[in-house]
Motif scaffolding. Structure first.
Motif, mmCIF file in Angstrom:
data_model
loop_
_atom_site.group_PDB
_atom_site.id
_atom_site.type_symbol
_atom_site.label_atom_id
_atom_site.label_comp_id
_atom_site.label_asym_id
_atom_site.label_seq_id
_atom_site.Cartn_x
_atom_site.Cartn_y
_atom_site.Cartn_z
ATOM 1 N N ARG A 149 0.959 -1.338 -0.010
ATOM 2 C CA ARG A 149 -0.368 0.096 -0.217
ATOM 3 C C ARG A 149 0.994 1.474 0.404
ATOM 4 O O ARG A 149 1.715 1.130 0.218
ATOM 5 C CB ARG A 149 -0.853 0.363 1.148
ATOM 6 C CG ARG A 149 -2.044 -0.859 1.647
ATOM 7 C CD ARG A 149 -3.245 -0.579 0.023
ATOM 8 N NE ARG A 149 -4.123 -1.377 0.401
ATOM 9 C CZ ARG A 149 -4.094 -2.653 -0.746
ATOM 10 N NH1 ARG A 149 -3.679 -2.421 -2.758
ATOM 11 N NH2 ARG A 149 -5.432 -3.349 -1.017
ATOM 12 N N ALA A 162 5.829 5.814 4.693
ATOM 13 C CA ALA A 162 6.212 5.253 6.038
ATOM 14 C C ALA A 162 7.187 5.214 6.029
ATOM 15 O O ALA A 162 8.661 5.705 6.630
ATOM 16 C CB ALA A 162 5.486 4.729 6.795
ATOM 17 N N GLU A 199 2.551 11.592 -0.286
ATOM 18 C CA GLU A 199 1.537 10.724 1.078
ATOM 19 C C GLU A 199 3.173 11.058 1.995
ATOM 20 O O GLU A 199 2.743 11.086 2.937
ATOM 21 C CB GLU A 199 1.795 9.229 0.840
ATOM 22 C CG GLU A 199 1.292 8.020 1.904
ATOM 23 C CD GLU A 199 0.251 8.429 2.773
ATOM 24 O OE1 GLU A 199 -0.379 8.381 4.057
ATOM 25 O OE2 GLU A 199 -0.662 9.618 2.302
ATOM 26 N N PRO A 223 0.830 4.538 1.748
ATOM 27 C CA PRO A 223 1.505 5.042 2.396
ATOM 28 C C PRO A 223 1.822 4.133 3.778
ATOM 29 O O PRO A 223 3.261 4.525 4.439
ATOM 30 C CB PRO A 223 -0.303 4.560 3.635
ATOM 31 C CG PRO A 223 -1.296 4.521 2.707
ATOM 32 C CD PRO A 223 -0.688 3.938 1.350
ATOM 33 N N ARG A 267 2.455 14.340 3.220
ATOM 34 C CA ARG A 267 0.631 13.924 4.040
ATOM 35 C C ARG A 267 1.178 14.063 5.825
ATOM 36 O O ARG A 267 1.086 14.503 6.812
ATOM 37 C CB ARG A 267 -0.128 13.526 3.312
ATOM 38 C CG ARG A 267 -1.493 13.555 4.425
ATOM 39 C CD ARG A 267 -2.127 12.631 3.960
ATOM 40 N NE ARG A 267 -1.929 10.529 4.253
ATOM 41 C CZ ARG A 267 -2.342 10.499 5.392
ATOM 42 N NH1 ARG A 267 -2.601 10.971 6.520
ATOM 43 N NH2 ARG A 267 -1.522 9.191 5.577
ATOM 44 N N GLN A 268 2.005 12.854 5.378
ATOM 45 C CA GLN A 268 2.222 12.009 7.343
ATOM 46 C C GLN A 268 3.155 12.546 7.856
ATOM 47 O O GLN A 268 3.686 12.759 9.367
ATOM 48 C CB GLN A 268 3.255 10.353 6.729
ATOM 49 C CG GLN A 268 1.793 9.650 5.846
ATOM 50 C CD GLN A 268 2.942 8.273 5.495
ATOM 51 O OE1 GLN A 268 3.978 7.683 6.213
ATOM 52 N NE2 GLN A 268 2.142 7.441 5.184
#
Length: 267
Positions: free
Chosen positions: A99, A105, A134, A101, A137-138
Motif C-alpha cells: 500500500r 512511511a 503521501e 501509505p 502528508r504523513q
C-alpha cells in the motif's frame, strides 16, 4: 540542400549537450554503483550528496530504479544535495502486495535518518510523485513537494492482471531506452507490478506543503486538470512522460525545479 547556419549551430549545440549529459549520467551511475553495501538495506541512494542547501529527496518511479534521476541531480546545482529512494525489491527484499501509505512511511523513516530535524524537500516522477505527496502528508513538516507527471487514477480503476502489467512493463522499459537482460527483467517486473497496483489505489489529498506539479506537455490533458485541487502550482514542461527526463528536455525540467528550490532555500 544544406541547412542554415542557425540550424547547424543548434545541431552542434544539441550534440554537445547530449555528450555532456551522457558523461554526467555515467559519473552519477558510477557513484551509485560504488555505494557501500548497506544501501541494499536502506532505500536511500546519495546521487549528489555534497552541498550546503537543504537536500532534495526523490522517490523512484514504478520500475523502482533511481537511474532516471542521475542526470537531473547533476543539473540541479553544485550546491544542491540530492538523494534518491530506490525500491529495496531490486536488491533482494521481498516484493508482495503493498500500500502506498506504508511505502511512504518506510521511505520517510529512511529520510529522517539523514535529516532528523527541519523541513524536508521531496519529490518524485510518476509513481514517485504520489509516494512523495503521501510522505508530505504523513510528516507534516515538508516545505516543498515536486510531483513530476504523476497520474491520478480513476475512482474505481480495474485491477490489472499480470498479462496486462507485462505489456505495460515492456512499454515502460522500451520508452526508457533500457536494454536489460532476461534475468534483470524477471527481477524488475514484480517491483513494477507492485508499484503500479499501489498507485491505482492512490487518492491524493491536500497537504501542508507547497506542492508543485510539473506536467509534461505531451501528457493527456485530464492529468493536469485532476491535479488542480491538490497542487499549489502547475507548470507544463517540454516533452512527454519519458522524454521530460531525457535530453534535450531535461534542462528545462531542471531549471523549473531550481527556481522553486531557490525560493524555498532563502526563506
Amino acid at each position: 540542400m544544406a541547412g542554415s547556419p542557425a540550424s547547424t549551430v543548434e545541431e552542434k549545440r544539441r550534440a554537445l549537450l547530449q555528450r555532456r549529459l551522457r558523461h554526467k549520467r555515467e559519473e552519477a551511475l558510477a557513484r551509485v554503483a560504488s555505494a557501500p553495501p548497506e544501501r541494499t538495506v536502506s532505500p536511500l541512494v546519495p546521487l549528489s550528496p555534497a552541498g550546503t542547501k537543504p537536500p532534495l529527496f526523490l522517490v523512484h518511479a514504478a520500475g523502482g530504479s533511481v537511474a532516471p534521476y542521475a542526470v537531473l541531480a547533476t543539473l540541479l546545482g553544485d550546491d544542491q544535495p540530492v538523494y534518491a529512494l530506490e525500491d529495496p525489491g531490486l536488491h533482494g527484499a521481498t516484493v508482495g502486495e503493498r500500500r502506498l501509505p506504508a511505502l511512504a512511511a518506510a521511505y520517510l523513516a529512511a529520510v529522517r535518518e539523514v535529516r532528523p530535524d527541519g523541513p524536508l524537500q521531496v519529490g518524485g516522477w510518476s509513481v514517485g510523485g504520489a509516494v512523495a505527496l503521501e510522505m508530505a502528508r504523513q510528516d507534516g513538516e515538508v516545505a516543498l513537494t515536486f510531483v513530476l507527471d504523476t497520474a491520478i487514477p480513476d475512482d474505481a480503476p480495474p485491477r490489472p492482471g499480470d498479462d496486462e502489467l507485462s505489456a505495460w512493463f515492456a512499454a515502460d522499459v522500451a520508452a526508457m531506452g533500457a536494454e536489460p537482460g532476461q534475468t534483470e527483467l524477471a527481477q524488475r517486473f514484480p517491483v513494477f507490478a507492485a508499484n503500479v497496483r499501489a498507485l491505482l489505489t492512490f487518492r491524493p489529498s491536500r497537504v501542508d506543503s507547497r506542492v508543485v506539479l510539473l506536467c509534461a506537455e505531451d501528457s493527456e490533458r485530464g492529468r493536469l486538470d485532476r491535479w488542480r485541487a491538490y497542487a499549489d502550482e502547475i507548470e507544463v514542461v517540454r516533452g512527454d512522460h519519458y522524454t521530460m527526463l531525457q535530453s534535450p528536455h531535461i534542462e528545462a525540467l531542471a531549471e523549473a525545479m531550481r527556481d522553486r528550490l531557490g525560493e524555498v532555500s532563502v526563506r
